[in-house]
Design a protein around this motif. Structure first.
Motif, PDB file in Angstrom:
ATOM      1  N   ASP A 118       3.115  10.840  -6.814  1.00 48.05           N
ATOM      2  CA  ASP A 118       3.207  10.268  -8.153  1.00 48.05           C
ATOM      3  C   ASP A 118       2.549   8.904  -8.309  1.00 48.05           C
TER       4      ASP A 118
ATOM      5  N   THR B 264       0.881  -1.160   0.000  1.00 48.30           N
ATOM      6  CA  THR B 264       0.000   0.000   0.000  1.00 48.30           C
ATOM      7  C   THR B 264       0.921   1.213   0.000  1.00 48.30           C
ATOM      8  N   LEU B 265       0.693   2.144  -0.921  1.00 42.46           N
ATOM      9  CA  LEU B 265       1.578   3.288  -1.093  1.00 42.46           C
ATOM     10  C   LEU B 265       0.760   4.494  -1.495  1.00 42.46           C
ATOM     11  N   HIS B 266       1.114   5.637  -0.957  1.00 44.10           N
ATOM     12  CA  HIS B 266       0.445   6.876  -1.353  1.00 44.10           C
ATOM     13  C   HIS B 266       1.498   7.975  -1.416  1.00 44.10           C
ATOM     14  N   THR B 267       1.930   8.290  -2.644  1.00 52.00           N
ATOM     15  CA  THR B 267       2.867   9.380  -2.882  1.00 52.00           C
ATOM     16  C   THR B 267       2.223  10.320  -3.892  1.00 52.00           C
TER      17      THR B 267
ATOM     18  N   HIS C 180      -4.242   0.820  -7.145  1.00 51.82           N
ATOM     19  CA  HIS C 180      -4.865   1.895  -7.920  1.00 51.82           C
ATOM     20  C   HIS C 180      -6.137   2.335  -7.202  1.00 51.82           C
ATOM     21  N   PRO C 181      -6.318   3.635  -6.980  1.00 52.34           N
ATOM     22  CA  PRO C 181      -7.428   4.100  -6.141  1.00 52.34           C
ATOM     23  C   PRO C 181      -8.828   3.797  -6.666  1.00 52.34           C
TER      24      PRO C 181
ATOM     25  N   GLN D 160      -8.792  -3.131  -0.193  1.00 55.01           N
ATOM     26  CA  GLN D 160     -10.021  -3.180  -0.990  1.00 55.01           C
ATOM     27  C   GLN D 160     -10.795  -4.479  -0.790  1.00 55.01           C
TER      28      GLN D 160
ATOM     29  N   VAL E  54      -0.174   5.902  -6.334  1.00 50.43           N
ATOM     30  CA  VAL E  54      -1.034   5.369  -5.277  1.00 50.43           C
ATOM     31  C   VAL E  54      -1.248   3.887  -5.579  1.00 50.43           C
TER      32      VAL E  54
END
Length: 177
Positions: free
Chosen positions: A120, A115-118, A125-126, A151, A122
């Motif tokens: 550039d 899980t990553l949120h930067t 995929h959101p 999810q 996410v």
């Protein structure tokens, strides 16, 4: 003293592909072939092609969509850069218009369990859980028990689709390799 680069075991990543300009069918097939040639990546599976209606407020032609799985030793940012290089080679122009027509769109959907949120990138995929044009091809190639971090299980996400999004298999396509 020589320092060796640390090698990490490959991570399974899933990529969504789409095109609705400049011969979309050929664009997606060529991009699938190019994914197999990316350094640090091994193409594992590729889905059939699907015809889908565009999403968003911009009037545009229908899309051709697919999904692919790769085993990669690249980091998420390096993989994203490689995907964007393929898009650029296909004439993709990022002009700031969201959900507009494009020659090729390669979305990094899932990268292992990360899980990553930067700014550039996410991950996952959101919008993955809400897009039949992503989930249907993905379900063709991924294990039904695939957990999309944050999810849920892929099989449950597919079952929850509202049925309003039209995703049609394009006949006479080779399925997974």
């Amino acid at each position: 003293m020589m320092v060796r680069a640390q090698r990490h075991p490959p991570v399974m990543a899933y990529i969504g592909l789409g095109s609705n300009l400049a011969d979309p069918h050929a664009q997606v097939l060529r991009a699938l072939d190019e994914l197999a040639l990316m350094p640090g990546c091994t193409l594992c599976f590729r889905s059939s092609l699907y015809a889908t209606a565009p999403v968003g407020p911009v009037a545009q032609p229908p899309f051709v969509n697919a999904a692919a799985s790769i085993a990669t030793t690249l980091t998420p940012p390096a993989l994203l850069a490689a995907l964007q290089a393929i898009e650029h080679a296909h004439g993709r122009v990022r002009d700031g218009v969201r959900w507009g027509p494009r020659s090729l769109d390669l979305d990094l959907l899932v990268f292992g369990e990360l899980t990553l949120h930067t700014p550039d990138l996410v991950l996952p995929h959101p919008e993955i859980a809400h897009r039949a044009f992503v989930l249907v091809p993905l379900a063709e190639i991924a294990p039904s028990r695939l957990l999309i971090p944050g999810q849920g299980l892929l099989v449950d996400l597919v079952a929850a689709l509202d049925g309003l999004q039209d995703v049609q298999l394009i006949p006479d396509q080779a399925g997974p390799p």
